[in-house]
Design a protein around this motif. Structure first.
Motif, short mmCIF file in Angstrom:
data_model
loop_
_atom_site.label_atom_id
_atom_site.label_comp_id
_atom_site.label_asym_id
_atom_site.label_seq_id
_atom_site.Cartn_x
_atom_site.Cartn_y
_atom_site.Cartn_z
N LEU A 270 5.79 6.22 -8.38
CA LEU A 270 5.67 4.77 -8.60
C LEU A 270 4.71 4.47 -9.75
O LEU A 270 5.00 3.64 -10.63
CB LEU A 270 5.20 4.11 -7.30
N LEU A 271 3.60 5.17 -9.75
CA LEU A 271 2.60 4.93 -10.79
C LEU A 271 3.12 5.34 -12.17
O LEU A 271 2.97 4.61 -13.15
CB LEU A 271 1.33 5.70 -10.44
N THR B 182 -2.32 -3.23 -11.12
CA THR B 182 -2.87 -2.06 -10.40
C THR B 182 -4.38 -2.22 -10.19
O THR B 182 -5.09 -1.24 -9.96
CB THR B 182 -2.59 -0.75 -11.18
N THR B 183 -4.85 -3.47 -10.24
CA THR B 183 -6.29 -3.73 -10.13
C THR B 183 -6.89 -3.13 -8.85
O THR B 183 -8.02 -2.63 -8.87
CB THR B 183 -6.54 -5.26 -10.13
N LEU B 184 -6.14 -3.19 -7.75
CA LEU B 184 -6.67 -2.72 -6.46
C LEU B 184 -6.18 -1.32 -6.10
O LEU B 184 -6.29 -0.88 -4.95
CB LEU B 184 -6.29 -3.71 -5.35
N VAL C 189 0.86 -1.19 0.00
CA VAL C 189 0.00 0.00 0.00
C VAL C 189 0.89 1.24 0.00
O VAL C 189 1.70 1.42 0.90
CB VAL C 189 -0.92 0.01 1.25
N VAL C 190 0.74 2.05 -1.04
CA VAL C 190 1.43 3.34 -1.09
C VAL C 190 0.34 4.39 -1.26
O VAL C 190 -0.24 4.53 -2.35
CB VAL C 190 2.45 3.41 -2.25
N PHE D 219 -0.51 -1.72 -4.78
CA PHE D 219 0.29 -2.04 -5.96
C PHE D 219 0.75 -3.49 -5.85
O PHE D 219 1.18 -3.93 -4.77
CB PHE D 219 1.54 -1.18 -6.04
N VAL D 220 0.74 -4.22 -6.96
CA VAL D 220 1.41 -5.53 -7.00
C VAL D 220 2.69 -5.35 -7.80
O VAL D 220 2.67 -4.85 -8.94
CB VAL D 220 0.51 -6.61 -7.62
#
Ligand SMILES: Cc1cc2nc3c(=O)[nH]c(=O)nc-3n(C[C@H](O)[C@H](O)[C@H](O)COP(=O)(O)O)c2cc1C
Length: 176
Positions: free
Chosen positions: A61-62, A126-128, A50-51, A135-136
């Motif tokens: 990151l994104l 980034t589904t969640l 979680v970020v 983030f995965v």
């Protein structure tokens, strides 16, 4: 530092240490403290984290799709808390907290020289993200100090309280 086989990455994160997440994008680099992370798969190693979108690191990151998870020993605790209580927008936390960025092998985000291990990662899911800022990441390369014994890690208990890793037990295990 020497390369750590990807199949051993989980041994670094399984105990839940506080880590330093480094990111870089478009000439900006940053580092934040992170303790909400978990292993999702052994190999290739998948790591969930979680970020918060309130953090400057979230955008880096994104946008870059890359990061490094760096593992500090207890001697770095004050710098870790500093990185966790300041915002990197307009602040070079590497300079502020005396952390040394080093080029990574596979990603644009820097390794942190003072940390005893570093895991280079790419964002793979980034589904969640929208619901949980989750983030995965897939580990694509890992490094570990050549020192015989890794330093003790720190583990956040909330409100500035930390446990320092201590005694170890070894029991029979069926894990491969
Ligand atoms: C021990 C500790 C653990 C933290 N863990 C997380 C975490 O898992 N996820 C998160 O989004 N923020 C976490 N934070 C908060 C961020 O590190 C903090 O908001 C930081 O200022 C973000 O920096 P940035 O805005 O430069 O990205 C943690 C802070 C501390 C002190």
């Amino acid at each position: 530092m020497r390369s750590l086989p990807l199949g051993k990455v989980y041994t670094l994160l399984e105990p839940g240490p506080v880590v330093l997440l480094s990111t870089a994008f478009a000439g900006q680099r940053n580092v934040m403290a992170m303790s909400w992370h978990c292993m999702l798969e052994f190999e290739p190693p998948l790591i969930g984290c979680v970020v918060s979108d309130g953090n400057y690191s979230h955008g880096l990151l994104l946008q870059s799709g890359e990061c490094v998870i760096n593992l500090p020993g207890a001697a770095l605790a004050e710098q870790v808390v500093g990185c966790g209580n300041t915002c990197g927008a307009g602040l070079d936390k590497f300079a502020r907290f005396g952390l040394t960025p080093r080029p990574a092998r596979c990603v644009g985000a820097p390794l942190i020289a003072e940390c005893f291990a570093s895991i280079e990662c790419r964002v793979v899911d980034t589904t969640l993200l929208g619901k949980y800022c989750f983030f995965v990441l897939e580990a694509v390369h890992a490094w570990i100090s050549s020192a015989a014994e890794p330093p003790q890690t720190i583990h956040h208990r909330g409100h500035g309280n930390f446990m320092v890793a201590g005694a170890q037990l070894h029991l029979p295990s069926k894990m491969k």
